[in-house]
Scaffold this motif. Structure first.
Motif, PDB file in Angstrom:
ATOM      1  N   GLY A 226      -5.101  -7.924   2.246  1.00 22.11           N
ATOM      2  CA  GLY A 226      -5.122  -6.636   1.571  1.00 22.11           C
ATOM      3  C   GLY A 226      -6.476  -6.006   1.360  1.00 22.11           C
ATOM      4  O   GLY A 226      -6.556  -4.815   1.045  1.00 22.11           O
ATOM      5  N   ASP A 227      -7.561  -6.786   1.511  1.00 22.34           N
ATOM      6  CA  ASP A 227      -8.887  -6.215   1.231  1.00 22.34           C
ATOM      7  C   ASP A 227      -9.963  -6.877   2.085  1.00 22.34           C
ATOM      8  O   ASP A 227     -11.065  -7.133   1.616  1.00 22.34           O
ATOM      9  CB  ASP A 227      -9.214  -6.376  -0.260  1.00 22.34           C
ATOM     10  CG  ASP A 227     -10.392  -5.507  -0.706  1.00 22.34           C
ATOM     11  OD1 ASP A 227     -10.644  -4.464  -0.070  1.00 22.34           O
ATOM     12  OD2 ASP A 227     -11.071  -5.879  -1.679  1.00 22.34           O
TER      13      ASP A 227
ATOM     14  N   LEU B  57       2.351   3.980  -3.171  1.00 22.94           N
ATOM     15  CA  LEU B  57       1.221   4.548  -3.910  1.00 22.94           C
ATOM     16  C   LEU B  57       1.618   4.985  -5.310  1.00 22.94           C
ATOM     17  O   LEU B  57       0.911   4.723  -6.282  1.00 22.94           O
ATOM     18  CB  LEU B  57       0.667   5.762  -3.148  1.00 22.94           C
ATOM     19  CG  LEU B  57      -0.362   5.530  -2.048  1.00 22.94           C
ATOM     20  CD1 LEU B  57      -0.714   6.857  -1.406  1.00 22.94           C
ATOM     21  CD2 LEU B  57      -1.599   4.838  -2.574  1.00 22.94           C
TER      22      LEU B  57
ATOM     23  N   ARG C 116      -5.316   3.625   3.422  1.00 25.84           N
ATOM     24  CA  ARG C 116      -6.337   2.791   2.773  1.00 25.84           C
ATOM     25  C   ARG C 116      -7.330   3.659   1.992  1.00 25.84           C
ATOM     26  O   ARG C 116      -7.678   3.343   0.850  1.00 25.84           O
ATOM     27  CB  ARG C 116      -7.066   1.958   3.830  1.00 25.84           C
ATOM     28  CG  ARG C 116      -8.392   1.343   3.400  1.00 25.84           C
ATOM     29  CD  ARG C 116      -8.258   0.276   2.337  1.00 25.84           C
ATOM     30  NE  ARG C 116      -9.534  -0.400   2.138  1.00 25.84           N
ATOM     31  CZ  ARG C 116      -9.724  -1.439   1.347  1.00 25.84           C
ATOM     32  NH1 ARG C 116      -8.728  -1.939   0.646  1.00 25.84           N
ATOM     33  NH2 ARG C 116     -10.910  -2.002   1.230  1.00 25.84           N
TER      34      ARG C 116
ATOM     35  N   ASP D 250      -5.674   5.144  -1.084  1.00 26.05           N
ATOM     36  CA  ASP D 250      -5.472   4.085  -2.065  1.00 26.05           C
ATOM     37  C   ASP D 250      -6.762   3.811  -2.839  1.00 26.05           C
ATOM     38  O   ASP D 250      -6.743   3.661  -4.068  1.00 26.05           O
ATOM     39  CB  ASP D 250      -4.995   2.817  -1.366  1.00 26.05           C
ATOM     40  CG  ASP D 250      -4.756   1.668  -2.322  1.00 26.05           C
ATOM     41  OD1 ASP D 250      -3.630   1.540  -2.817  1.00 26.05           O
ATOM     42  OD2 ASP D 250      -5.708   0.897  -2.584  1.00 26.05           O
TER      43      ASP D 250
ATOM     44  N   TYR E 263       0.815  -1.208   0.000  1.00 24.47           N
ATOM     45  CA  TYR E 263       0.000   0.000   0.000  1.00 24.47           C
ATOM     46  C   TYR E 263       0.853   1.265   0.000  1.00 24.47           C
ATOM     47  O   TYR E 263       0.494   2.259  -0.650  1.00 24.47           O
ATOM     48  CB  TYR E 263      -0.906   0.021   1.244  1.00 24.47           C
ATOM     49  CG  TYR E 263      -2.250  -0.630   1.063  1.00 24.47           C
ATOM     50  CD1 TYR E 263      -3.362   0.114   0.688  1.00 24.47           C
ATOM     51  CD2 TYR E 263      -2.429  -1.991   1.296  1.00 24.47           C
ATOM     52  CE1 TYR E 263      -4.612  -0.484   0.550  1.00 24.47           C
ATOM     53  CE2 TYR E 263      -3.670  -2.589   1.159  1.00 24.47           C
ATOM     54  CZ  TYR E 263      -4.763  -1.828   0.784  1.00 24.47           C
ATOM     55  OH  TYR E 263      -5.994  -2.411   0.635  1.00 24.47           O
TER      56      TYR E 263
ATOM     57  N   MET F 112      -1.407  -3.815   8.067  1.00 24.99           N
ATOM     58  CA  MET F 112      -2.299  -3.278   7.046  1.00 24.99           C
ATOM     59  C   MET F 112      -3.662  -3.941   7.077  1.00 24.99           C
ATOM     60  O   MET F 112      -4.689  -3.273   6.890  1.00 24.99           O
ATOM     61  CB  MET F 112      -1.671  -3.431   5.659  1.00 24.99           C
ATOM     62  CG  MET F 112      -2.220  -2.469   4.621  1.00 24.99           C
ATOM     63  SD  MET F 112      -1.824  -0.737   4.972  1.00 24.99           S
ATOM     64  CE  MET F 112      -3.421   0.018   4.696  1.00 24.99           C
TER      65      MET F 112
ATOM     66  N   ASP G 140       3.286  -7.090   2.390  1.00 22.76           N
ATOM     67  CA  ASP G 140       2.999  -5.728   2.822  1.00 22.76           C
ATOM     68  C   ASP G 140       3.177  -5.650   4.342  1.00 22.76           C
ATOM     69  O   ASP G 140       3.636  -6.606   4.973  1.00 22.76           O
ATOM     70  CB  ASP G 140       1.565  -5.348   2.412  1.00 22.76           C
ATOM     71  CG  ASP G 140       1.344  -3.838   2.301  1.00 22.76           C
ATOM     72  OD1 ASP G 140       2.106  -3.073   2.920  1.00 22.76           O
ATOM     73  OD2 ASP G 140       0.388  -3.436   1.618  1.00 22.76           O
TER      74      ASP G 140
END
Length: 345
Positions: free
Chosen positions: A208-209, A151, A288, A291, A148, A241, A237
């Motif tokens: 990540g999500d 960027l 976040r 992003d 992340y 995160m 990462d």
């Protein structure tokens, strides 16, 4: 590659996964992929078509992680890709630059509804366990997605100049959102000064999500998370995160403090963040949101989305920034308390 002929969605499974053939029902939702439920005579599957990239290596890494996770006795399910007739786990559609598709075994469960508020401790437990095992597995292929905090490299169309122009001299679809865009631009500038120092924090594989749209709850007990889904953005990462992404998604929750407390209690059973990681959480939650803004700005610039999509995301993300400013300190305090409680046994 699939043969030309009948409508693509009517032939893909029969040609590539003939033992899984059945009726296709398109599912709603999702920004990056198109998914279908495939219902055969005795079993079901999920067909995913990747809409926003043509990068085979990204999908192969995702599948390698999922195959490793399938070897572990986890108390929740994760997607399992099904091999094609050629022994692969994906197929390219159409001509050389066509989209990729894959088939996953169907996982029983319900998507949590807005009225479901009791699953956050279970979500925390699942997220903590996932973080622990992702720290240990070695999938083989190297991840493709950048962390992340990179960027600028992750969104090459969003240069400093491009972001400034978009936010301070918005195109017609965004013209009425000058205040919201100014807020996002200031956050973009602020976060840019914090990125370099994040590199020293603990790293590992992360989902990540993780958010409510990427999990299933038990059909008979909506307080229990049955599956964690959509590992498309899994990469190497910052360990912190994943909790940052989840906590940032709880902004504005009708029972925000309870949901945060429950999640942090469950997460702390498996993961203890360092003091530096806890201190970085407000920055990571802001990261976040920026992003996501750059993700949708890129989709707009590429012509993937109409201006109305970026308009809606800008409005929502700007509101999130206001809530972040007011709420991150309390979230970090709660997580620190739950971490301390877990350390005391």
């Amino acid at each position: 590659m699939l043969r030309k002929g009948r409508k693509l969605t009517e032939t893909i499974v029969n040609q590539t996964w003939p033992e899984w053939g059945g009726n296709l029902e398109k599912r709603s939702g999702g920004w990056n992929n198109t998914t279908y439920i495939v219902s055969g005579s005795s079993r079901r599957a999920i067909l995913r078509i990747y809409d926003t990239h043509r990068d085979r290596e990204k999908i192969e890494f995702e599948h390698a992680v999922l195959l490793e996770l399938d070897k572990l006795p986890l108390p929740f399910a994760t997607p399992l890709p099904v091999q094609t007739v050629n022994g692969d786990t994906l197929v390219q559609l159409g001509e050389r630059d066509g989209k990729f598709a894959c088939l996953f075994r169907y996982i029983e469960g319900d998507s949590p509804g807005d009225e479901d508020t009791g699953y956050y401790e279970s979500f925390g437990v699942a997220a903590g366990l996932l973080s622990s095992v992702l720290a240990e597995i070695t999938p083989g292929p190297q991840p493709v997605y950048r962390p992340y905090y990179e960027l600028r490299q992750a969104y090459p169309l969003c240069t400093d100049e491009t972001v400034r122009e978009l936010c301070l001299n918005p195109p017609e679809p965004l013209a009425e959102l000058s205040e919201e865009l100014n807020r996002l631009y200031q956050a973009y500038i602020d976060i840019a000064d914090s990125l370099k120092k994040l590199e020293t924090l603990p790293h590992q594989l992360v989902h990540g999500d993780l958010n409510a749209s990427n999990l299933l709850v038990d059909k008979d007990d909506h307080s229990r998370v049955a599956a964690l889904l959509d590992f498309e953005f899994c990469t190497y990462d910052l360990r912190a995160m994943d909790p940052a992404v989840i906590l940032s998604g709880l902004l504005g929750h009708p029972e925000q403090q309870r949901a945060v407390r429950d999640f942090c209690r469950g997460f702390s059973r498996s993961v203890r963040l360092t003091d530096d990681e806890l201190a970085a959480l407000p920055t990571l939650m802001l990261l976040r949101k920026i992003d996501v803004f750059l993700h949708f700005a890129t989709r707009y610039m590429e012509g993937t989305d109409e201006g109305s999509v970026l308009h809606e995301q800008t409005r929502l993300l700007s509101a999130d920034l206001i809530q972040l400013s007011a709420g991150t300190a309390d979230m970090v305090r709660i997580l620190r308390e739950e971490q301390d409680r877990a350390n005391r046994g």
